[in-house]
Design an enzyme around this catalytic site. Sequence first.
Site, mmCIF file in Angstrom:
data_model
loop_
_atom_site.group_PDB
_atom_site.id
_atom_site.type_symbol
_atom_site.label_atom_id
_atom_site.label_comp_id
_atom_site.label_asym_id
_atom_site.label_seq_id
_atom_site.Cartn_x
_atom_site.Cartn_y
_atom_site.Cartn_z
ATOM 1 N N HIS A 126 -15.175 2.836 -15.361
ATOM 2 C CA HIS A 126 -14.874 2.061 -16.571
ATOM 3 C C HIS A 126 -15.210 0.584 -16.377
ATOM 4 O O HIS A 126 -15.195 0.057 -15.262
ATOM 5 C CB HIS A 126 -13.401 2.219 -16.960
ATOM 6 C CG HIS A 126 -12.447 1.697 -15.931
ATOM 7 N ND1 HIS A 126 -12.171 0.351 -15.783
ATOM 8 C CD2 HIS A 126 -11.711 2.338 -14.995
ATOM 9 C CE1 HIS A 126 -11.306 0.185 -14.806
ATOM 10 N NE2 HIS A 126 -11.013 1.370 -14.299
ATOM 11 N N GLU A 142 -7.297 7.636 -12.649
ATOM 12 C CA GLU A 142 -7.256 6.817 -11.437
ATOM 13 C C GLU A 142 -6.199 7.363 -10.485
ATOM 14 O O GLU A 142 -5.266 8.066 -10.908
ATOM 15 C CB GLU A 142 -6.936 5.361 -11.832
ATOM 16 C CG GLU A 142 -6.793 4.362 -10.698
ATOM 17 C CD GLU A 142 -8.023 4.267 -9.813
ATOM 18 O OE1 GLU A 142 -8.261 5.229 -9.050
ATOM 19 O OE2 GLU A 142 -8.729 3.238 -9.865
#
Length: 250
Positions: free
Chosen positions: A11, A89
């Site tokens: 990202h 994550e």
Amino acid sequence: MAVTKLVLVRHGESQWNKENRFTGWYDVDLSEKGVSEAKAAGKLLKEEGFSFDFAYTSVLKRAIHTLWNVLDELDQAWLPVEKSWKLNERHYGALQGLNKAETAEKYGDEQVKQWRRGFAVTPPELTKDDERYPGHDPRYAKLSEKELPLTESLALTIDRVIPYWNDTILPRMKSGERVIIAAHGNSLRALVKYLDNMSEDEILELNIPTGVPLVYEFDENFKPIKHYYLGNADEIAAKAAAVANQGKAK
């Protein structure tokens, strides 16, 4: 020889990347720079002639919005997308929300490096009554208590990413579909370690820059042949070095 390509994108810069805070499963959005990085990644992929049949991302909006911006630049906003917590994550436990440099000043650079990059090292755990515990978040309502982390090491992140790769993503690629994955620094490090058969020491030093397309090429047996970033090599190296330096005391 038939070559299959896979594109991975970490990202773009998030608001907490910008503030140098541990993020983990906290659902923070992209910064202005992060949006620009995501758009630039999409433009680069378009210039290089990439298009896709299917996309995967996490359930965290910084990855989702990165994918949206990439697909928008490719004029493929219609693309089917599967979102999975298994691409989230790594969970940073009780460190989530803390400033990395301040944490390094308190505990030392080496301890923070181990928390951030050590293969089997877990940050301090959350407690289940902590508001940051994922059991309080409706997007994880269908997960068992065993699946909900209080903290994670990279090894534990691998334990959820790689089965998802083997059971879900790889079969789609084997069917001939062109795939892009928009995810996170550590979920992508988990996949890269597996694909490149990296050692625990090698993965310690790997830093993936934000918003830069990473292309993997596979042979007909779906063994990786090579991988490379798209874009200016010097700029990419500088971004990776900046990621490495986030966990150091100022």
